[in-house]
Write an enzyme that holds these catalytic residues in place. Structure first.
Site, short mmCIF file in Angstrom:
data_model
loop_
_atom_site.label_atom_id
_atom_site.label_comp_id
_atom_site.label_asym_id
_atom_site.label_seq_id
_atom_site.Cartn_x
_atom_site.Cartn_y
_atom_site.Cartn_z
N GLU A 88 -10.83 6.97 2.92
CA GLU A 88 -11.71 5.98 3.06
C GLU A 88 -12.94 6.17 4.20
O GLU A 88 -12.63 6.44 5.07
CB GLU A 88 -11.06 4.75 3.64
CG GLU A 88 -11.48 3.65 3.87
CD GLU A 88 -10.89 2.70 4.84
OE1 GLU A 88 -9.45 3.13 5.22
OE2 GLU A 88 -11.14 1.53 5.21
N ASP A 105 -7.12 4.02 5.98
CA ASP A 105 -6.97 3.52 7.57
C ASP A 105 -5.72 2.58 7.50
O ASP A 105 -5.39 1.86 6.50
CB ASP A 105 -8.38 2.84 8.04
CG ASP A 105 -9.41 4.05 7.99
OD1 ASP A 105 -10.61 3.49 8.21
OD2 ASP A 105 -8.93 5.15 8.16
N ASP A 129 -5.82 -0.31 8.90
CA ASP A 129 -6.04 -1.53 9.41
C ASP A 129 -6.14 -2.30 8.07
O ASP A 129 -5.78 -1.94 6.78
CB ASP A 129 -7.36 -1.68 10.10
CG ASP A 129 -8.45 -1.03 8.94
OD1 ASP A 129 -9.72 -0.83 9.43
OD2 ASP A 129 -8.09 -0.69 7.81
N ASP A 141 -8.59 -3.42 5.97
CA ASP A 141 -9.54 -2.91 5.02
C ASP A 141 -8.72 -1.74 4.46
O ASP A 141 -8.80 -1.85 3.11
CB ASP A 141 -10.85 -2.50 5.83
CG ASP A 141 -12.08 -3.46 5.90
OD1 ASP A 141 -12.81 -3.09 6.33
OD2 ASP A 141 -11.59 -4.57 5.55
#
Ligand code: 28F
Length: 641
Positions: free
Chosen positions: A430, A503, A505, A507
């Site tokens: 990403e 990632d 997280d 997102d």
């Protein structure tokens, strides 16, 4: 034919007689020319032709009851309560109108004037052909308070027209036995005939059909006040319909009558039946063309006028408005021209504009008066348009990809040198920062990196098809090299490990869900083959003095901290969110090195779950999304809004 065998032009044979004999001979020599075949289909045509004569009377408004009987000896009787075939003597042929209708080819076909004939035009060969192909035929006419009768054998009169009694009312009764010298079978199929008569009953509201099979004592009757409205309801009987009330209208333009019924269902097929003078025009024709162009025009007009279709959006096309369409288009005209091999296509040019103008006017009016129906139909067409658009994009994509196949891979792809797919791995990362450390950290012989810009994947409610229009997705498809959807071919895959390394997280989770959904919807085999993986980067780095430890989830973190605590060692915990926060060799050691990494293999139900999460989180309906969030909110950690 041996001329000498022809009778002299003596007073025994008039020109009319020769015409009759010639016509009968022609029919018996080549029956297929007149009724298509001499198998059961042709046999059924005999019954239809006689019944059509009664339907002609009904369409003229002179008859409202028709009885069809199949007898034990496979002879057939048709009875109608029309005016009865005229019996007056023709001045030149000295024959009754009835005998003329029964012995001269196409004699009955020209009622002329206002009435319509199913048996008109080329389609209807009329009673004379049936007579010529019947071992015997007996016609009884009730008219002028009397009953008249005449008997034929293979089309040749065996009696004069005789008065056999008084008559109550008027009508025609025709009985006949098909000629076993001509037909391969004399067995009628009750259900086939009944279905055809049912259709005809729908097309002539108020006309009552009764059909009796004396071989089995079965009896059916059809009578539809609702006419073609009932017809579309029946066609949709096992479907979920979009507009509860069928849209029905009819209008006469000069001597042509146009009748239309429309009811959409939730399916994807176009089930439009068209008829000309109650003949099922299976190959369509000018009435169908007129109907279709009007339907598309009215829906686009209404959609734009009511701001449902955006100005800048392309118009709905025929294909969009026909998805889930059930319709009956029935025209009745004086001189139908049936074209094509099976005479199943209406050729009259003037009918296109007549039908088009009637549908534009009447359907437009209906939509003005029923905006909610119009809206429901338009929404369905819009969905169809989106799907069509996406299918086109996907096709273009594949075509373009095909052109890209010439070895030109997307620039963003840092490919590996290994050419054997079973040894090659592709990491989807990403953003460019993670892409950077992944490109540096990877083993370039067998590991390729494709950085994806996450944001563009956040498509709104439109389904994954909209994804297909994104450059990134196209790049992904090209990099994998195996096409999509039904064209997907695992044999063309360039990597047997496709690893989602997003990632850790929100997102990253979101993008992973979108990618899982994309693979689930467009490359399901990739998952079936077990080629799709999710990378497991560490969540935390725990430093204690010189020692560094990587842990991959909270449980491991707590265990590590507890262990350090027991040694009263200081511990510094660093949470990793973006892969870009790791150095290249850290990323290699913890996540990419086959010797030390953990990869999670994606199974179908993972992807299916992702897909359902995707459609709940991203789909059109709000309630399911709300329920999902409420149910899972307490599990959400590190919400970084
Ligand atoms: C069981 C089969 O054949 N019914 C028919 C009529 C009525 C008329 C008609 C038929 C006009 C002169 C050509 C009566 N009165 N059922 C049938 N019903 N043919 S066939 O006329 C034939 C034409 O010869 C009819 C006034 N006009 C027409």
């Amino acid at each position: 034919m041996d001329k000498s065998a022809m009778p002299k032009n003596t007073n025994d044979y008039s020109a009319a007689d020769i015409q009759v004999l010639g016509g009968r001979e022609a029919v018996r020599r080549r029956p297929g020319m007149y009724i298509g075949s001499t198998d059961q289909r042709g046999l059924h045509h005999l019954a239809y032709e006689i019944a059509y004569n009664s339907v002609d009377e009904a369409m003229g408004g002179f008859c409202d009851r028709i009885l069809v009987i199949i007898h034990k000896d496979n002879s057939v009787t048709v009875v109608d309560n029309g005016r009865g075939i005229p019996v007056d003597i023709h001045p030149t042929t000295k024959k009754s109108a009835l005998e003329t209708v029964l012995t001269v080819l196409h004699a009955g076909a020209k009622f002329g004037g206002k009435t319509y004939q199913v048996s008109g035009g080329l389609h209807g060969v009329g009673s004379s052909v049936v007579n010529a192909l019947s071992e015997w035929m007996v016609v009884t006419v009730s008219r002028n308070g009397k009953q008249y009768r005449q008997r034929y054998e293979r089309g040749i009169p065996q009696t004069e027209l005789e008065i056999v009694g008084e008559a109550e009312g008027t009508g025609t009764k025709t009985s006949f036995l098909a000629d076993k010298e001509i037909f391969s079978t004399l067995e009628y199929d009750f259900d086939i005939i009944a279905e055809r008569l049912r259709e005809t009953a729908y097309l002539n509201k108020g006309l009552e059909f009764r059909i009796v099979d004396e071989r089995t004592d079965r009896e059916l009757s059809y009578y539809f006040e609702g006419g073609i409205s009932g017809f579309v309801r029946r066609l949709n009987r096992n479907r979920t319909v979009r507009n509860r009330q069928p849209i029905v209208f009819s209008k006469a333009v000069n001597s042509t009558v146009v009748e239309v019924a429309i009811q959409y269902n939730d399916g994807y097929t176009d089930n439009t039946l068209t008829f000309a003078n109650c003949v099922n025009t299976i190959d369509g024709g000018t009435h169908l063309t007129g109907f279709r162009s009007a339907l598309t025009r009215v829906l686009n007009d209404w959609g734009h006028r009511n701001k449902v279709l955006k100005e800048d959006e392309p118009n709905l096309v025929g294909e969009d408005v026909r998805e889930g369409l059930t319709a009956v288009v029935s025209v009745k005209l004086a001189e139908p021209q049936f074209e094509g091999q099976t005479k199943g296509k209406l050729g009259n040019i003037e009918i296109k504009s007549i039908v088009e103008s009637v549908v534009v006017e009447e359907l437009g009016l209906y939509f003005e008066e029923h905006p909610d129906d119009a809206r429901r139909i338009i929404d369905k067409c819009l969905t169809a348009a989106k799907a069509r658009e996406a299918a086109r994009k996907a096709r273009d994509l594949v075509i373009r990809k095909g052109s890209l196949d010439s070895g030109t891979l997307p620039g963003k792809l840092a490919d590996c040198s290994e050419k054997d797919p079973s040894l090659s791995e592709l990491f989807l990362v990403e953003g460019d920062s993670a892409g950077g450390s992944a490109k540096q950290g990877r083993h370039r012989r067998f590991q390729a990196i494709l950085p994806l810009r996450g944001k563009i994947l956040n498509v709104e409610k439109a389904t994954a098809e909209k994804m297909l229009s994104h450059e990134e997705i196209r790049t992904l498809i090209t990099a994998l090299g195996a096409g999509i959807d039904e064209d997907f071919d695992t044999a063309r895959l360039r990597y047997h490990k496709v690893v989602l390394m997003t990632d850790a997280d929100v997102d990253g989770a979101h993008i992973r869900t979108l990618l899982l959904t994309f693979f689930f919807r467009h490359m399901i085999e990739l998952i079936h083959e077990g080629y799709l993986y999710i990378a497991q980067p560490p969540l935390y780095k725990i430093k204690s003095g010189k020692q560094e430890q990587w842990v991959y989830n909270d449980r491991e973190k707590d265990q590590a901290l507890a262990a350090l605590k027991s040694k009263a060692a200081k511990a510094d915990v660093q949470r990793y969110k973006g892969l870009g926060e790791m150095s290249a060799e850290q990323l290699w050691d913890t996540t990419m090195n086959p010797a030390t990494r953990t990869l999670l293999r994606v199974t179908i139900d993972d992807a299916a779950k992702a897909d359902s999460i995707f459609s709940v989180l991203m789909g059109g309906d709000v309630p399911p999304r709300k329920a999902f969030i409420q149910a899972h909110a307490k599990n959400v950690k590190n919400l970084d809004i």
